[in-house]
Design a protein around this motif. Structure first.
Motif, short mmCIF file in Angstrom:
data_model
loop_
_atom_site.label_atom_id
_atom_site.label_comp_id
_atom_site.label_asym_id
_atom_site.label_seq_id
_atom_site.Cartn_x
_atom_site.Cartn_y
_atom_site.Cartn_z
N SER A 63 0.85 -1.20 0.00
CA SER A 63 0.00 0.00 0.00
C SER A 63 0.88 1.23 0.00
CB SER A 63 -0.92 0.00 1.23
OG SER A 63 -1.69 1.19 1.29
N ARG A 64 0.83 1.98 -1.09
CA ARG A 64 1.57 3.23 -1.26
C ARG A 64 3.06 3.03 -0.99
NH1 ARG A 64 -0.29 8.35 1.10
NH2 ARG A 64 -0.06 9.16 -1.03
N LEU A 65 3.59 2.02 -1.61
CA LEU A 65 5.01 1.71 -1.50
C LEU A 65 5.83 2.71 -2.31
CD1 LEU A 65 7.28 -0.40 -0.66
CD2 LEU A 65 6.92 -1.39 -2.94
N PRO A 66 6.81 3.41 -1.69
CA PRO A 66 7.66 4.32 -2.46
C PRO A 66 8.52 3.54 -3.46
CG PRO A 66 7.79 4.79 -0.10
CD PRO A 66 7.08 3.47 -0.25
N LEU A 67 8.55 3.99 -4.70
CA LEU A 67 9.33 3.34 -5.74
C LEU A 67 10.63 4.10 -5.96
CD1 LEU A 67 6.58 2.56 -8.42
CD2 LEU A 67 7.51 1.02 -6.67
N ALA A 68 11.70 3.34 -6.18
CA ALA A 68 12.98 3.94 -6.56
C ALA A 68 12.98 4.17 -8.07
CB ALA A 68 14.13 3.02 -6.17
N SER A 69 13.56 5.29 -8.50
CA SER A 69 13.53 5.63 -9.92
C SER A 69 14.70 6.56 -10.25
CB SER A 69 12.21 6.31 -10.30
OG SER A 69 12.24 6.81 -11.61
N THR A 70 15.15 6.53 -11.50
CA THR A 70 16.16 7.48 -11.96
C THR A 70 15.54 8.84 -12.28
OG1 THR A 70 15.91 6.73 -14.26
CG2 THR A 70 17.61 5.66 -12.92
N ASP A 71 14.23 8.94 -12.25
CA ASP A 71 13.52 10.18 -12.54
C ASP A 71 13.45 11.02 -11.26
OD1 ASP A 71 11.95 12.22 -13.40
OD2 ASP A 71 10.17 11.01 -13.82
N SER A 72 14.33 12.00 -11.15
CA SER A 72 14.40 12.82 -9.93
C SER A 72 13.31 13.88 -9.87
CB SER A 72 15.78 13.49 -9.84
OG SER A 72 16.00 14.32 -10.96
N ALA A 73 12.59 14.09 -10.97
CA ALA A 73 11.56 15.13 -11.00
C ALA A 73 10.24 14.67 -10.39
CB ALA A 73 11.33 15.61 -12.42
N ARG A 74 10.10 13.37 -10.16
CA ARG A 74 8.84 12.82 -9.65
C ARG A 74 9.11 11.83 -8.52
NH1 ARG A 74 8.73 13.32 -15.07
NH2 ARG A 74 6.86 14.15 -16.10
N THR A 75 8.15 11.72 -7.63
CA THR A 75 8.12 10.61 -6.68
C THR A 75 6.93 9.73 -7.05
OG1 THR A 75 6.74 11.85 -5.11
CG2 THR A 75 9.14 12.00 -4.84
N MET A 76 7.09 8.43 -6.83
CA MET A 76 6.04 7.49 -7.21
C MET A 76 5.73 6.55 -6.06
SD MET A 76 6.84 6.54 -11.21
CE MET A 76 8.31 5.57 -10.81
N LEU A 77 4.45 6.27 -5.88
CA LEU A 77 3.98 5.30 -4.90
C LEU A 77 3.16 4.26 -5.63
CD1 LEU A 77 2.67 7.78 -2.15
CD2 LEU A 77 4.93 6.71 -2.25
N TYR A 78 3.26 3.00 -5.17
CA TYR A 78 2.50 1.93 -5.82
C TYR A 78 1.69 1.17 -4.78
CZ TYR A 78 1.26 -2.33 -8.24
OH TYR A 78 0.55 -3.38 -8.77
N SER A 79 0.45 0.86 -5.13
CA SER A 79 -0.43 0.05 -4.28
C SER A 79 -0.98 -1.10 -5.10
CB SER A 79 -1.60 0.90 -3.74
OG SER A 79 -1.13 1.98 -2.95
N GLY A 80 -0.96 -2.30 -4.50
CA GLY A 80 -1.47 -3.48 -5.19
C GLY A 80 -0.50 -4.63 -5.07
N GLU A 81 -0.74 -5.69 -5.84
CA GLU A 81 0.20 -6.80 -5.89
C GLU A 81 1.46 -6.35 -6.62
OE1 GLU A 81 -0.97 -11.18 -6.30
OE2 GLU A 81 -2.61 -10.14 -7.31
N ARG A 82 2.61 -6.68 -6.09
CA ARG A 82 3.86 -6.26 -6.71
C ARG A 82 3.99 -6.82 -8.11
NH1 ARG A 82 7.33 -2.78 -6.55
NH2 ARG A 82 9.17 -3.34 -5.38
N LEU A 83 4.55 -6.01 -9.01
CA LEU A 83 4.72 -6.38 -10.40
C LEU A 83 6.16 -6.81 -10.65
CD1 LEU A 83 2.79 -3.37 -12.00
CD2 LEU A 83 1.88 -5.62 -11.36
N ASP A 84 6.35 -7.66 -11.65
CA ASP A 84 7.69 -8.15 -11.97
C ASP A 84 7.91 -8.15 -13.47
OD1 ASP A 84 6.29 -10.33 -12.90
OD2 ASP A 84 7.15 -11.77 -11.50
N GLN A 85 8.98 -8.81 -13.91
CA GLN A 85 9.33 -8.82 -15.32
C GLN A 85 8.34 -9.62 -16.17
OE1 GLN A 85 12.12 -7.00 -16.89
NE2 GLN A 85 11.52 -5.99 -14.97
N PHE A 86 7.65 -10.58 -15.59
CA PHE A 86 6.61 -11.29 -16.34
C PHE A 86 5.49 -10.32 -16.70
CE2 PHE A 86 2.73 -13.74 -16.85
CZ PHE A 86 3.13 -14.75 -17.72
#
Length: 266
Positions: A63-86
Motif C-alpha cells: 500500500s503506497r510503496l515508495p518506488l525507486a527511480s532514476t527520474d528525480s523530478a517525480r516521486t512514485m507510490l505503488y499500491s497493489g500486488e507487486r509487479l515483476d518482469q513477467f
C-alpha cells in the motif's frame, strides 16, 4: 470487433441518463503544466522498481510503496500486488499488438491469452494462459501515484480489462499515459524484439529496459539494488551480467567500471 466490446457492454447495461433541461456541463481546459506533468517518461516505468527484476512466485500486496527511480523530478507510490518482469513481458506484447489493430486511439487491443504466451516465447498451455490472465488483472488493479510536490496524479497501467475465461480471450485498454510513455521509446519494436531475444532471466531483462531509456549517465552499482526492487544481487553478478549483455549487443552502453554502469549512446 473486440475493440468495441467495452462500448457495447456499457451501452447495454447503463441506464438512460436524465438531466434537468437547465443543467449545463462546464469544463476547463487542461493547463500546460498539468499536461506536461501527466506525460510520463519511459524511465518512470523501466528505470525503476515498478516492475521488479524478478520472476516472482509469491507477490506481496503493498500500500503506497515508495518506488525507486532514476527520474528525480517525480516521486512514485505503488499500491497493489507487486509487479515483476513477467508483467512487463505481458504488457509489452499487448502494446506491440495494439499497433496493428487499426483502432484510432491505439490504446485498446483484443487478444487470445495463448497468443500472448507464444509472443513471449512461452508454452501455450492452460497454466501459462491463467498466469497471463492473472498478470493482466494485477496491472488493472494496481494503482500508481505520481507527485512532483505540487501536482498529484493517480493512474492505473491498464484502465479496463475484459477476460473471457471460456475462450481464453482478453480485451485490454491501456492507460493513455502508460501507452504514450512506452510508445515514446526510440524504437519500441526493436526494444521488444531484443528483449525477447534474451534469456528469460529477470536481471538481464530489467537491465536491458533500464539502460534502453537512458542516454548519458553513470549509474552506481549501489543504486542498482534499490532500482531493481532489491533483486540486483551481488556486484560480481552485476558485472558479469553487464558484460554478457554488452558482448551480445543487447545493451547500448559504453561499458562498466568499478563505480557502475556507464551509459553513452554517442
Amino acid at each position: 470487433m473486440l475493440y468495441d466490446e467495452f462500448d457495447r457492454l456499457e451501452s447495454e447495461s447503463a441506464p438512460a441518463e436524465r438531466r434537468p433541461a437547465h443543467a449545463v456541463q462546464r469544463s476547463t481546459p487542461i493547463l500546460h503544466n498539468e499536461a506536461v506533468f501527466m506525460h510520463l517518461p519511459p524511465s518512470a516505468l523501466l528505470a525503476s522498481d515498478l516492475f521488479q527484476a524478478v520472476y516472482a512466485r509469491k507477490r506481496p500486496v503493498v500500500s503506497r510503496l515508495p518506488l525507486a527511480s532514476t527520474d528525480s523530478a517525480r516521486t512514485m507510490l505503488y499500491s497493489g500486488e507487486r509487479l515483476d518482469q513477467f508483467d512487463l513481458d505481458v504488457l509489452l506484447v499487448c502494446m506491440e499488438s495494439s499497433a496493428h489493430t487499426g483502432r484510432r486511439t491505439g490504446t485498446c487491443v483484443g487478444m487470445m491469452t495463448g497468443g500472448i504466451a507464444r509472443a513471449m516465447k512461452r508454452p501455450d498451455d492452460r497454466a501459462t494462459r491463467r498466469k497471463t490472465a492473472l498478470s493482466l488483472q494485477r496491472m488493472a488493479c494496481g494503482l500508481l501515484e505520481v507527485s512532483n510536490g505540487r501536482l498529484h496524479y493517480t493512474l492505473r497501467i491498464i484502465n479496463r480489462l475484459l477476460l473471457d475465461s471460456t475462450q481464453d480471450r482478453c480485451v485490454v485498454e491501456f492507460s493513455p499515459q502508460v501507452f504514450a510513455a512506452l510508445r515514446s521509446l526510440p524504437d519500441m519494436r526493436s526494444f521488444t524484439r531484443s528483449r525477447f531475444a534474451l534469456r528469460a532471466r529477470s536481471l538481464e531483462r530489467w537491465l536491458h529496459g533500464m539502460v534502453y531509456v537512458s542516454s548519458e549517465m553513470c549509474i552506481p552499482f549501489d543504486q542498482l539494488g534499490p532500482l531493481s526492487g532489491g533483486c540486483a544481487g551481488s556486484r560480481t553478478a552485476l558485472h558479469a551480467t553487464v558484460r554478457q549483455l554488452c558482448t551480445a549487443g543487447a545493451l547500448p552502453v559504453q561499458g562498466e567500471d568499478e563505480a557502475g554502469i556507464v551509459i553513452s549512446r554517442g
